[in-house]
Structure formats: C-alpha cells, structure tokens
Motif scaffolding. Structure first.
Motif, PDB file in Angstrom:
ATOM      1  N   UNK A   1       0.960  -1.247  -0.081  1.00 43.77           N
ATOM      2  CA  UNK A   1      -0.076  -0.118   0.104  1.00 43.77           C
ATOM      3  C   UNK A   1       1.023   1.198  -0.062  1.00 43.77           C
ATOM      4  N   UNK A   2       0.381   2.181  -0.885  1.00 40.36           N
ATOM      5  CA  UNK A   2       1.012   3.600  -0.853  1.00 40.36           C
ATOM      6  C   UNK A   2       0.217   4.426  -0.583  1.00 40.36           C
ATOM      7  N   UNK A   3       0.358   5.439   0.197  1.00 39.11           N
ATOM      8  CA  UNK A   3      -0.765   6.633   0.750  1.00 39.11           C
ATOM      9  C   UNK A   3      -0.647   7.620  -0.570  1.00 39.11           C
ATOM     10  N   UNK A   4      -1.770   7.765  -1.424  1.00 41.22           N
ATOM     11  CA  UNK A   4      -2.071   8.852  -2.329  1.00 41.22           C
ATOM     12  C   UNK A   4      -2.233  10.096  -1.618  1.00 41.22           C
ATOM     13  N   UNK A   5      -3.249  10.196  -0.810  1.00 43.38           N
ATOM     14  CA  UNK A   5      -3.471  11.414  -0.136  1.00 43.38           C
ATOM     15  C   UNK A   5      -4.029  11.127   1.257  1.00 43.38           C
ATOM     16  N   UNK A   6      -4.075  12.271   2.003  1.00 39.83           N
ATOM     17  CA  UNK A   6      -4.745  12.286   3.407  1.00 39.83           C
ATOM     18  C   UNK A   6      -5.470  13.570   3.617  1.00 39.83           C
ATOM     19  N   UNK A   7      -6.517  13.455   3.596  1.00 45.63           N
ATOM     20  CA  UNK A   7      -7.426  14.883   3.729  1.00 45.63           C
ATOM     21  C   UNK A   7      -8.314  14.717   5.086  1.00 45.63           C
ATOM     22  N   UNK A   8      -8.328  15.899   5.684  1.00 45.28           N
ATOM     23  CA  UNK A   8      -9.201  16.280   7.034  1.00 45.28           C
ATOM     24  C   UNK A   8     -10.621  16.150   6.501  1.00 45.28           C
TER      25      UNK A   8
ATOM     26  N   UNK B   1     -11.401   5.852   6.398  1.00 49.03           N
ATOM     27  CA  UNK B   1     -11.088   7.030   7.410  1.00 49.03           C
ATOM     28  C   UNK B   1     -10.292   6.663   8.648  1.00 49.03           C
ATOM     29  N   UNK B   2      -9.594   7.510   9.333  1.00 52.75           N
ATOM     30  CA  UNK B   2      -8.825   7.231  10.391  1.00 52.75           C
ATOM     31  C   UNK B   2      -8.834   8.413  11.375  1.00 52.75           C
ATOM     32  N   UNK B   3      -8.371   8.258  12.533  1.00 54.75           N
ATOM     33  CA  UNK B   3      -8.088   9.559  13.490  1.00 54.75           C
ATOM     34  C   UNK B   3      -6.804   9.092  14.188  1.00 54.75           C
ATOM     35  N   UNK B   4      -6.218  10.222  14.444  1.00 59.57           N
ATOM     36  CA  UNK B   4      -4.764   9.996  15.261  1.00 59.57           C
ATOM     37  C   UNK B   4      -4.926   9.221  16.598  1.00 59.57           C
ATOM     38  N   UNK B   5      -5.875   9.366  17.151  1.00 62.39           N
ATOM     39  CA  UNK B   5      -6.106   8.728  18.380  1.00 62.39           C
ATOM     40  C   UNK B   5      -6.119   6.970  18.288  1.00 62.39           C
ATOM     41  N   UNK B   6      -6.472   6.538  16.968  1.00 63.02           N
ATOM     42  CA  UNK B   6      -6.472   4.939  16.709  1.00 63.02           C
ATOM     43  C   UNK B   6      -5.202   4.403  16.555  1.00 63.02           C
ATOM     44  N   UNK B   7      -4.005   5.499  16.243  1.00 63.70           N
ATOM     45  CA  UNK B   7      -2.856   5.061  16.086  1.00 63.70           C
ATOM     46  C   UNK B   7      -1.858   4.961  17.178  1.00 63.70           C
ATOM     47  N   UNK B   8      -0.791   3.984  17.157  1.00 63.08           N
ATOM     48  CA  UNK B   8      -0.140   4.087  18.454  1.00 63.08           C
ATOM     49  C   UNK B   8       1.398   4.178  17.945  1.00 63.08           C
ATOM     50  N   UNK B   9       1.961   3.286  17.035  1.00 64.74           N
ATOM     51  CA  UNK B   9       3.202   3.303  16.636  1.00 64.74           C
ATOM     52  C   UNK B   9       3.499   4.149  15.200  1.00 64.74           C
ATOM     53  N   UNK B  10       2.450   4.250  14.664  1.00 66.71           N
ATOM     54  CA  UNK B  10       2.484   5.102  13.156  1.00 66.71           C
ATOM     55  C   UNK B  10       2.648   6.398  13.597  1.00 66.71           C
ATOM     56  N   UNK B  11       3.231   7.073  13.123  1.00 72.33           N
ATOM     57  CA  UNK B  11       3.360   8.606  13.161  1.00 72.33           C
ATOM     58  C   UNK B  11       2.331   9.176  12.314  1.00 72.33           C
ATOM     59  N   UNK B  12       1.418   9.744  12.891  1.00 65.70           N
ATOM     60  CA  UNK B  12       0.412  10.338  12.093  1.00 65.70           C
ATOM     61  C   UNK B  12       0.959  11.300  11.198  1.00 65.70           C
ATOM     62  N   UNK B  13       1.791  12.077  11.687  1.00 66.30           N
ATOM     63  CA  UNK B  13       2.315  13.354  10.802  1.00 66.30           C
ATOM     64  C   UNK B  13       3.188  12.915   9.774  1.00 66.30           C
TER      65      UNK B  13
ATOM     66  N   UNK C   1       3.999   2.631   4.085  1.00 69.42           N
ATOM     67  CA  UNK C   1       3.832   1.862   5.133  1.00 69.42           C
ATOM     68  C   UNK C   1       4.319   0.294   4.986  1.00 69.42           C
ATOM     69  N   UNK C   2       5.216  -0.181   6.319  1.00 68.24           N
ATOM     70  CA  UNK C   2       5.582  -1.849   6.032  1.00 68.24           C
ATOM     71  C   UNK C   2       4.299  -2.335   6.558  1.00 68.24           C
ATOM     72  N   UNK C   3       4.452  -3.526   6.649  1.00 70.54           N
ATOM     73  CA  UNK C   3       3.410  -4.655   7.057  1.00 70.54           C
ATOM     74  C   UNK C   3       2.701  -4.168   8.134  1.00 70.54           C
ATOM     75  N   UNK C   4       3.471  -4.067   9.275  1.00 67.89           N
ATOM     76  CA  UNK C   4       3.022  -3.724  10.560  1.00 67.89           C
ATOM     77  C   UNK C   4       2.236  -2.250  10.813  1.00 67.89           C
ATOM     78  N   UNK C   5       2.880  -1.620   9.957  1.00 65.78           N
ATOM     79  CA  UNK C   5       2.203  -0.098   9.899  1.00 65.78           C
ATOM     80  C   UNK C   5       0.820  -0.250   9.273  1.00 65.78           C
ATOM     81  N   UNK C   6       0.863  -0.933   8.043  1.00 63.91           N
ATOM     82  CA  UNK C   6      -0.321  -1.236   7.483  1.00 63.91           C
ATOM     83  C   UNK C   6      -1.429  -1.783   8.031  1.00 63.91           C
ATOM     84  N   UNK C   7      -0.995  -2.815   8.789  1.00 63.97           N
ATOM     85  CA  UNK C   7      -1.964  -3.463   9.619  1.00 63.97           C
ATOM     86  C   UNK C   7      -2.691  -2.441  10.819  1.00 63.97           C
ATOM     87  N   UNK C   8      -1.674  -1.433  11.390  1.00 61.29           N
ATOM     88  CA  UNK C   8      -2.191  -0.505  12.197  1.00 61.29           C
ATOM     89  C   UNK C   8      -3.144   0.437  11.592  1.00 61.29           C
TER      90      UNK C   8
END
Length: 199
Positions: free
Chosen positions: A1-8, A26-38, A46-53
């Motif tokens: 997976x490659x991110x094309x865009x992230x839009x609020x 859709x995601x919100x940063x509160x649901x992420x732990x190891x992936x840096x939202x910024x 993302x690598x496999x672990x980040x993709x899963x998260x």
C-alpha cells in the motif's frame, strides 16, 4: 500500500486516507500507536506492521462513524450501542476503542441516556423506583449511574403522585390482591401502595 492522499473531513479529527490500491478509508490519530500520524503524506509507504495498524485504525473509525450515526438519532447507552454495532458485524476490539473515544469526547454518556430514557418512559408508564432501576439495569446501565439518574428523576417528579396515577389506571381492571401485586410489580413500595389505596 502506498498513500496517495490524506485529507481532513468535516467531522472533527477524522481523516480520509486514499491508498494507491483499494478503497479509501477513514482514521483518526487517536487510533494510532506506533504509526506517526504526521508522517502520513503522499507516497508514504507503510511496512506490513504499519499497514495493519492503519487498517485497524480504519476499522475503529468505521465503528465510530456508525456509532455516531446512531447517536445522531437519539441518546444511546454503551451496552445498547455495542449490541447494535456487533449486530452490524463490527468486532468487539474496534467497538470498544471507538466507544472509549466517544465517551472521552462526551458524545456517548450512559448518564445522559438514563435521564433521557426516564423522561421518555414517564410518557406512557407509571412506575416506581425499583422498576425503573431494574429497567435501566436491563439496558446495561451501571448501578451508580442508574441510581443517580433515578434520584434526579424523582427530585423533579413526585413518586407518590405517580403511584396514585398508576393506581387509577390499574384499578380499572384489577382489585384487591391483584391490584396490590400489580402496583408492587410496577416498582412502588408497599407503604406507597397502602397509602394510595387508603387515601
């Protein structure tokens, strides 16, 4: 997976993520732990672990958005909302994370639900304290929250007067021991029942 865009989105704190392959989610940063939202930006891979998260965050967000849809219609309690989301096929892990967030943001409140439910219930039912506590318990409301809500309800509504109305309604069809039993089953105390029958 490659991110094309992230839009609020217009829903505060919720973002739409569009990957190069597959549907947007859709995601919100509160649901992420190891992936840096910024770090989420076009061409982020993302690598496999980040993709899963990210996908887990997407499922949490999907559960949250469905919960918000229910909350937009009426106050909900956590137990009832969990049951509805489970029925829609959401996993408990995602449901719990979404409802934790909604409670923390005060969008979901068992206290508010209990008060709203009691005020709606009084329209067509004449019931005493023990019956109302039992009904709230069946709906998954904790004892302390239910007790506080019922206390507030009877601070604004005279329980003896409600018992009198129940007596007037039930006495059209019942009398004697059957009437007493029906009033007790409606949640009134024996003292209240005796007082209204003797009055």
């Amino acid at each position: 997976m490659v991110i094309k865009s992230v839009a609020e989105t217009s829903y505060r704190g919720m973002y739409k993520v569009s990957p190069d392959d597959g549907p947007a989610f859709f995601i919100r940063r509160e649901y992420l732990s190891s992936v840096d939202f910024d770090a989420l930006s076009p061409d982020f891979t993302p690598d496999d672990a980040q993709s899963e998260e990210l996908l887990d965050a997407g499922l949490c967000s999907a559960a949250e958005l469905k919960a918000v849809d229910y909350l937009a219609r009426a106050e909900q309690c956590r137990a009832g909302l969990s049951r509805k989301l489970r029925h829609k096929g959401y996993d408990d892990f995602y449901i719990n994370r979404a409802l934790d967030y909604l409670e923390g943001a005060d969008y979901l409140s068992d206290r508010r639900f209990a008060r709203a439910w009691l005020n709606t219930r009084r329209t067509n039912h004449c019931e005493g304290r023990t019956r109302l506590l039992s009904e709230l318990s069946v709906r998954g409301i904790g004892r302390d929250v239910a007790s506080a809500a019922v206390d507030d309800f009877f601070a604004e509504n005279d329980e003896d007067e409600i018992c009198r109305r129940a007596y007037e309604k039930l006495s059209r069809k019942k009398s004697g021991d059957k009437l007493v039993a029906a009033l007790l089953q409606a949640g009134f105390t024996y003292r209240q029942v005796r007082a209204v029958m003797e009055g």
